[in-house]
Design an enzyme around this catalytic site. Structure first.
Site, mmCIF file in Angstrom:
data_model
loop_
_atom_site.group_PDB
_atom_site.id
_atom_site.type_symbol
_atom_site.label_atom_id
_atom_site.label_comp_id
_atom_site.label_asym_id
_atom_site.label_seq_id
_atom_site.Cartn_x
_atom_site.Cartn_y
_atom_site.Cartn_z
ATOM 1 N N GLY A 178 1.031 -1.254 0.157
ATOM 2 C CA GLY A 178 -0.085 -0.018 -0.206
ATOM 3 C C GLY A 178 0.832 1.091 -0.135
ATOM 4 O O GLY A 178 0.847 2.004 0.881
ATOM 5 N N GLY A 180 0.614 4.058 -1.405
ATOM 6 C CA GLY A 180 -0.028 5.184 -1.415
ATOM 7 C C GLY A 180 -0.394 5.713 0.019
ATOM 8 O O GLY A 180 -0.822 6.763 0.136
ATOM 9 N N ASP A 181 -0.254 4.640 1.005
ATOM 10 C CA ASP A 181 -0.475 5.086 2.465
ATOM 11 C C ASP A 181 1.021 5.163 2.955
ATOM 12 O O ASP A 181 1.225 5.834 3.836
ATOM 13 C CB ASP A 181 -1.523 3.995 2.982
ATOM 14 C CG ASP A 181 -2.824 4.349 2.693
ATOM 15 O OD1 ASP A 181 -3.296 5.400 2.987
ATOM 16 O OD2 ASP A 181 -3.589 3.149 2.507
ATOM 17 N N LEU A 182 1.823 4.277 2.691
ATOM 18 C CA LEU A 182 3.028 3.642 3.301
ATOM 19 C C LEU A 182 3.975 4.982 2.992
ATOM 20 O O LEU A 182 4.735 5.497 3.963
ATOM 21 C CB LEU A 182 3.679 2.467 3.068
ATOM 22 C CG LEU A 182 2.701 1.445 3.401
ATOM 23 C CD1 LEU A 182 3.339 0.092 2.958
ATOM 24 C CD2 LEU A 182 2.664 1.380 4.954
#
Length: 408
Positions: A178, A180-182
């Protein structure tokens, strides 16, 4: 912390964690790993990821999922109803003694709670306030999408990483982790530490604004320079590099591996190891741009060699000589001595299960103030009484909050 245990670099820093799911919890876990006291403020029903799984087969408690355990270790949990005036009063008092606050609500939520950055910083001028949102906060420039909800895949899509990831130019593919989050989580922790350092000099905190799509774009820096310098729009190019050759994935007899030999020196070493030294002087392959113009031939001659050998044989041949690595799945990772030596697979207790579980370790190694996994992720509200005492509530006053379902 006992006197014999080394202090983390952020020991003495208190962080109020109002985040859920992945980007925010990963950010605050990075801080907690290095000694910060992170107070995770959860809604009464808990962080959404507690219910997303996976769970151990023998876990009938189901309080801590694998997802939650993976990004919430080293924290303390208090379950708090922020929709109630009493719940907000508790948060205000915690903010008074905090160094930083992190939230990943949609824009305007904290304002509706009466807990905007301006309100909280008026109470605690040294407070570093970090917000992680899909498209940032209007304080830094109001995106037309500022009120859009966003998850990892949105950050990947609009930040550009999916446009260059895929098997061919027509097929964009989501990156596995992920990111786009990490990536925003990592950069937010970096911003928080910078702001904390400045606050210690000036005595004044600041607002740290982190946009998920901005962070993904920043890591896709190559597409910016390619477009600016050449006018070309980069597209997915499979497992090959658009500018370097060879720099990609090839097949062994029993799996896949990566080879990176774009410099002339490494190319010469590679073809020598393959018993084909004449390719080092072949004008079609002499320099990187030549190889790039004949890349199908280059990868073809490499695979003609690698497909005749196992990954183990190729590791023995290439390892330490050219940039090379077999493609591991997680079972391979669990057997790889590198990760054991580097303490990247750490055992933690799993409430509800008879056996412990492993989580990813701390990747940033510090010689004097090492970070570490001190304890598992908390049960929902496991530390509520302790945190209430920090805010000045104890005894009958705390009991009253429990009885009225303000806290859990």
């Amino acid at each position: 912390m006992s006197a014999s245990e080394p202090r983390g670099a952020l020991t003495g820093v208190r962080v109020i964690d109002l985040t859920q799911v992945l980007a925010g919890p990963f950010c605050t876990q990075l801080l907690a790993d290095h000694g910060a006291e992170v107070l995770k403020i959860e809604p009464l029903k808990g962080d959404e990821t507690r219910r997303l799984g996976p769970y151990r087969a023998d876990d009938e408690l189901r309080e801590i999922s694998g997802y939650y355990q993976s990004v919430n270790r080293n924290k303390k949990s208090i379950a708090l109803d922020l929709k109630s005036p009493e719940g907000r009063d508790i948060l205000f008092k915690l903010v008074d003694g905090a160094d930083a606050l992190v939230e990943n609500y949609r824009a305007g939520v904290m304002e509706r709670f009466g807990m905007s950055y301006e309100t909280l910083s008026a109470r605690n001028p040294k407070l570093v306030y970090a917000a992680i949102r899909g498209f940032g906060d209007q304080r830094s420039g109001e995106s037309p999408y500022v009120h859009w909800p966003a998850f990892d895949i949105v950050g990947q899509a609009m930040g550009g990483i999916m446009s260059i990831t895929g098997p061919d130019a027509q097929t964009p593919v989501k990156v596995g982790p992920g990111v786009g989050d990490l990536i925003p989580g990592m950069l937010a922790s970096f911003g928080i530490v910078m702001a904390l350092m400045e606050a210690r000099r000036s005595g004044v905190g600041q607002f740290v604004d982190v946009s998920m799509v901005d962070c993904v774009l920043a890591t896709c820096e190559r597409i910016i320079n390619q477009y600016t310098y050449t006018g070309r729009i980069p597209r997915p190019e499979g497992n090959r590099h658009p500018l370097l050759c060879p720099y990609g994935v090839v097949r062994a007899s029993d799996g896949w591996l990566t080879i990176s030999a774009p410099t002339d020196e490494f190319w010469q070493k590679l073809v020598t190891l393959m018993d084909q030294p004449h390719h080092a002087t072949d004008p079609r392959y002499a320099q990187n741009n030549d190889r790039l113009n004949h890349q199908d031939e280059v990868y073809g001659l490499i695979e003609a060699f690698t497909q005749t050998k196992t990954k183990a044989e190729l590791t023995a041949l290439f390892g330490g000589v050219i940039p090379f690595g077999p493609i591991y799945d997680v079972a391979d990772i669990f057997e790889e001595p590198h990760f054991k030596i580097r303490e990247m697979l750490v055992d933690v207790e799993q409430p509800g299960s008879a056996t412990s579980v492993k989580v990813a370790g701390v990747p940033v190694k510090m010689s004097r103030t090492p970070g570490r996994v001190r304890h598992r992720a908390p049960l929902l509200g496991e530390n509520t009484r302790e945190v209430l005492e920090l805010a000045g509530y104890s005894g009958a006053e705390a009991d009253n909050l429990f009885n009225r379902n303000i806290v859990k």
